[in-house]
Scaffold this motif. Structure first.
Motif, PDB file in Angstrom:
ATOM      1  N   LEU A   1     -15.322  -3.228  25.267  1.00 52.53           N
ATOM      2  CA  LEU A   1     -15.236  -2.043  26.123  1.00 52.53           C
ATOM      3  C   LEU A   1     -15.967  -2.261  27.446  1.00 52.53           C
ATOM      4  CD1 LEU A   1     -15.782   0.860  23.542  1.00 52.53           C
ATOM      5  CD2 LEU A   1     -13.627   0.108  24.563  1.00 52.53           C
TER       6      LEU A   1
ATOM      7  N   THR B   1      -2.848  -7.645  23.747  1.00 55.78           N
ATOM      8  CA  THR B   1      -3.355  -7.559  22.376  1.00 55.78           C
ATOM      9  C   THR B   1      -4.004  -8.879  21.956  1.00 55.78           C
ATOM     10  OG1 THR B   1      -1.613  -5.971  21.807  1.00 55.78           O
ATOM     11  CG2 THR B   1      -2.742  -7.054  19.992  1.00 55.78           C
TER      12      THR B   1
ATOM     13  N   VAL C   1      -4.069   5.466  27.347  1.00 52.72           N
ATOM     14  CA  VAL C   1      -4.185   5.032  25.963  1.00 52.72           C
ATOM     15  C   VAL C   1      -2.889   5.235  25.187  1.00 52.72           C
ATOM     16  CG1 VAL C   1      -5.028   7.254  25.122  1.00 52.72           C
ATOM     17  CG2 VAL C   1      -5.702   5.157  23.938  1.00 52.72           C
TER      18      VAL C   1
ATOM     19  N   ALA D   1      -9.079  -4.905  18.146  1.00 48.58           N
ATOM     20  CA  ALA D   1     -10.276  -4.783  17.318  1.00 48.58           C
ATOM     21  C   ALA D   1      -9.911  -4.673  15.850  1.00 48.58           C
ATOM     22  CB  ALA D   1     -11.093  -3.573  17.766  1.00 48.58           C
ATOM     23  N   VAL D   2      -8.845  -3.921  15.534  1.00 50.05           N
ATOM     24  CA  VAL D   2      -8.418  -3.767  14.141  1.00 50.05           C
ATOM     25  C   VAL D   2      -7.923  -5.097  13.587  1.00 50.05           C
ATOM     26  CG1 VAL D   2      -6.737  -2.650  12.624  1.00 50.05           C
ATOM     27  CG2 VAL D   2      -7.871  -1.325  14.416  1.00 50.05           C
TER      28      VAL D   2
ATOM     29  N   PHE E   1     -16.551  -4.919  19.593  1.00 45.89           N
ATOM     30  CA  PHE E   1     -15.806  -3.842  20.241  1.00 45.89           C
ATOM     31  C   PHE E   1     -16.596  -3.253  21.405  1.00 45.89           C
ATOM     32  CE2 PHE E   1     -14.171   0.630  20.312  1.00 45.89           C
ATOM     33  CZ  PHE E   1     -12.887   0.312  20.730  1.00 45.89           C
TER      34      PHE E   1
ATOM     35  N   ILE F   1      -7.972  -1.263  21.030  1.00 42.92           N
ATOM     36  CA  ILE F   1      -8.104  -0.713  19.679  1.00 42.92           C
ATOM     37  C   ILE F   1      -7.372  -1.583  18.664  1.00 42.92           C
ATOM     38  CG2 ILE F   1      -7.705   1.321  18.253  1.00 42.92           C
ATOM     39  CD1 ILE F   1      -7.770   2.985  20.835  1.00 42.92           C
ATOM     40  N   ILE F   2      -6.119  -1.935  18.996  1.00 46.23           N
ATOM     41  CA  ILE F   2      -5.328  -2.746  18.061  1.00 46.23           C
ATOM     42  C   ILE F   2      -5.942  -4.131  17.889  1.00 46.23           C
ATOM     43  CG2 ILE F   2      -3.067  -3.784  17.683  1.00 46.23           C
ATOM     44  CD1 ILE F   2      -1.836  -1.439  19.134  1.00 46.23           C
TER      45      ILE F   2
ATOM     46  N   GLN G   1      -4.814   0.680  24.727  1.00 43.53           N
ATOM     47  CA  GLN G   1      -4.439   0.697  23.313  1.00 43.53           C
ATOM     48  C   GLN G   1      -4.598  -0.684  22.681  1.00 43.53           C
ATOM     49  OE1 GLN G   1      -0.406   1.726  20.920  1.00 43.53           O
ATOM     50  NE2 GLN G   1      -1.043   3.299  22.395  1.00 43.53           N
TER      51      GLN G   1
END
Length: 328
Positions: free
Chosen positions: A224, A183, A174, A41-42, A220, A38-39, A35
């Motif tokens: 990955l 993070t 996830v 990347a945002v 991103f 994703i966070i 997770q």
């Protein structure tokens, strides 16, 4: 001139493979690392857009000049000192980590201090060049080494022994809440825009940061690959036992052609180049931030005077005046 932003973003994206970012993510693979990808990347995308949009309003000016325009002198000096320390510490950490890697994988008989001293001398000398020269070195370094890094990533991702079941097992976590460390590690790959704090001086008045959506997407994808490929090669448990996980991953790959059989040798040589380039860039920025705190300092993109170390043995040419024979 938009390529300057591209070079700095790609440099930081690639250098994360060699640093401790993969190790931090692997340590939290059961505790929210998926997770955090994703966070991170945002967060990285939002900060990228905000920072570049702010710098676009001041083409040709670096962060020190912008801070002095809008903040009191003592506040701007505190912020400039923070950026100076940040770049000095971050790039020093990278060159120390690589000196340890060379000692472990290349030549264990040579003391790590000697290896580190040689790397420091090379990076320190290059960091004293002008900002334009440093950017040209970054450009040449990426043009030469980026294709090889992409080849290593492709070689690892297309490995027939890649265990997709192990990747799916970790991907199922996830739903776990991410930790602050994972993070922060995941968002590091998107921080190449911070280099523009100084190199924005190279941007002409009519320049713009174009196609910014490409950078988060590219970052991103690399993130990955950085996280999931070692898990697929080493397994869900063993992958947590390594510090320099991508060096071990490269060592597990073989090439059945050419004069280099082990991918590790190719990987370390390429990352030696990138580490020197990354350290040179960071130390140059740290020195420029220190100079900007001096009252009589005027920022310059390219030095008009030839450095003393480059004068010896050089030949100076001048345009012939009328009446003098010209060289044919």
């Amino acid at each position: 001139m938009n390529r300057y932003f591209f070079y700095n973003f790609i440099l930081v994206s690639f250098i994360n493979l060699m640093l401790y970012v993969p190790h931090i993510l692997m340590a939290d693979r059961y505790r929210g690392a998926v997770q955090s990808l994703i966070i991170g990347a945002v967060i990285g995308t939002i900060l990228l857009y905000l920072y570049t949009s702010a710098l676009a309003r001041y083409p040709g000016k670096g962060l020190p000049e912008i801070l002095k325009m809008h903040l009191p002198k003592w506040i701007s000096h505190i912020l400039i000192s923070f950026f100076r320390f940040m770049w000095l510490y971050a790039t020093s950490l990278a060159i120390i980590a690589f000196a340890i890697m060379i000692n472990r994988f290349f030549n264990p008989d040579v003391h790590v201090s000697l290896i580190l001293a040689m790397l420091v001398l090379a990076s320190g000398y290059a960091a004293t060049r002008s900002s334009l020269t440093v950017m040209f070195v970054i450009e040449i370094g990426l043009i030469v080494n980026a294709p090889i890094i992409l080849f290593v990533l492709f070689k690892a991702g297309s490995n027939p022994h890649l265990n997709w079941d192990a990747i799916r097992v970790i991907a199922n976590y996830v739903t776990k809440a991410p930790t602050l460390a994972s993070t922060a590690a995941a968002s590091f790959i998107f921080t190449g825009y911070i280099n523009m704090s100084l190199f924005n001086r190279l941007m002409p008045s009519n320049s713009r940061f174009r196609h910014r959506w490409i950078y988060p997407l590219m970052g991103f994808v690399i993130l990955l690959i950085t996280f999931f490929v070692p898990i697929g090669i080493h397994g869900t448990e063993i992958v947590g036992n390594y510090i320099y996980i991508w060096s071990i991953t490269a060592d597990s790959l073989l090439m059945q052609y050419g004069f280099i059989e082990r991918v590790l040798f190719l990987f370390l040589i390429v990352y030696l180049n990138l580490t020197l380039v990354f350290t040179m860039s960071g130390w140059h920025q740290a020195m420029e931030f220190v100079k900007s705190m001096m009252s009589n300092h005027k920022p310059e993109i390219d030095s008009e005077k030839t450095p003393l170390s480059n004068r010896r043995g050089s030949v100076r040419f001048r345009a012939p005046v009328s009446g003098e024979p010209s060289l044919q």
